[in-house]
Design a protein around this motif. Sequence first.
Motif, PDB file in Angstrom:
ATOM      1  N   ASN A  89      43.076  22.692 122.740  1.00  0.00           N
ATOM      2  CA  ASN A  89      42.107  23.250 123.666  1.00  0.00           C
ATOM      3  C   ASN A  89      41.056  22.183 123.966  1.00  0.00           C
ATOM      4  OD1 ASN A  89      40.841  25.467 125.151  1.00  0.00           O
ATOM      5  ND2 ASN A  89      39.223  25.307 123.608  1.00  0.00           N
ATOM      6  N   TYR A 133      42.550  21.809 117.946  1.00  0.00           N
ATOM      7  CA  TYR A 133      43.937  22.266 117.973  1.00  0.00           C
ATOM      8  C   TYR A 133      44.167  23.358 116.939  1.00  0.00           C
ATOM      9  CZ  TYR A 133      44.232  18.646 114.313  1.00  0.00           C
ATOM     10  OH  TYR A 133      44.001  17.851 113.209  1.00  0.00           O
ATOM     11  N   SER A 160      44.365  24.539 127.932  1.00  0.00           N
ATOM     12  CA  SER A 160      45.171  24.460 126.713  1.00  0.00           C
ATOM     13  C   SER A 160      46.566  23.962 127.055  1.00  0.00           C
ATOM     14  CB  SER A 160      45.267  25.829 126.035  1.00  0.00           C
ATOM     15  OG  SER A 160      43.979  26.294 125.666  1.00  0.00           O
TER      16      SER A 160
END
Length: 203
Positions: free
Chosen positions: A32, A72, A125
Amino acid sequence: VLVSSSLFLLLVLVLVTLPKIESAQYEMGFCNVTTTKLITDSNRRLQCHCAGRNSYTKCIIYYPCLQIYVSYNNASLHEALVVKDRRRITDECSYKLRDYDCGTTNGVYRYVKSFSERWGSRNSSYECYYNSKNPARVLLTNTAPSTILTVTLTLLPSVGIVAGLSIKCFKEQISLAMLRKFRLGSNEDFVSVATASDDEGSG
């Protein structure tokens, strides 16, 4: 056979086996994007064609370094820098500008902007690859040869090396056997000559 198999095995280890081992250390996760930075490297400059001038004129610009940081697997304790693949694991920039990308000054930032829009949009993402031993970096790609291909290419030259060593040992054994036979024959001839000489002396 032995030399060629050894050289082939060395190439396989460097180009196939080791990359496969390195690849296995990374796990797939979801990144992200948290922060995107565009900084310039004052120690490195690029000479690009100047927009609006003749093709022989060069403009000197500072090297643009795009940094994309992500979290992550829904973990926000550490931020990791996104890099393209394992070869870029020591880079400080997410996007490594190639020298031939510098056609014009505007072109340089066009490449950087395109990469940033694809991978650096805040809160976006995407799949990425991380290594728990190096949490400060994540990879966009983690390509490696298949396991079957890696095992096959590693075993083939290994069999060749074993066969080469076996042939070498077999030849050495044959040479030793022939040498022993030759020495034994020489000794028998020497004994026969000595016996004959003794018989003639007795007569």
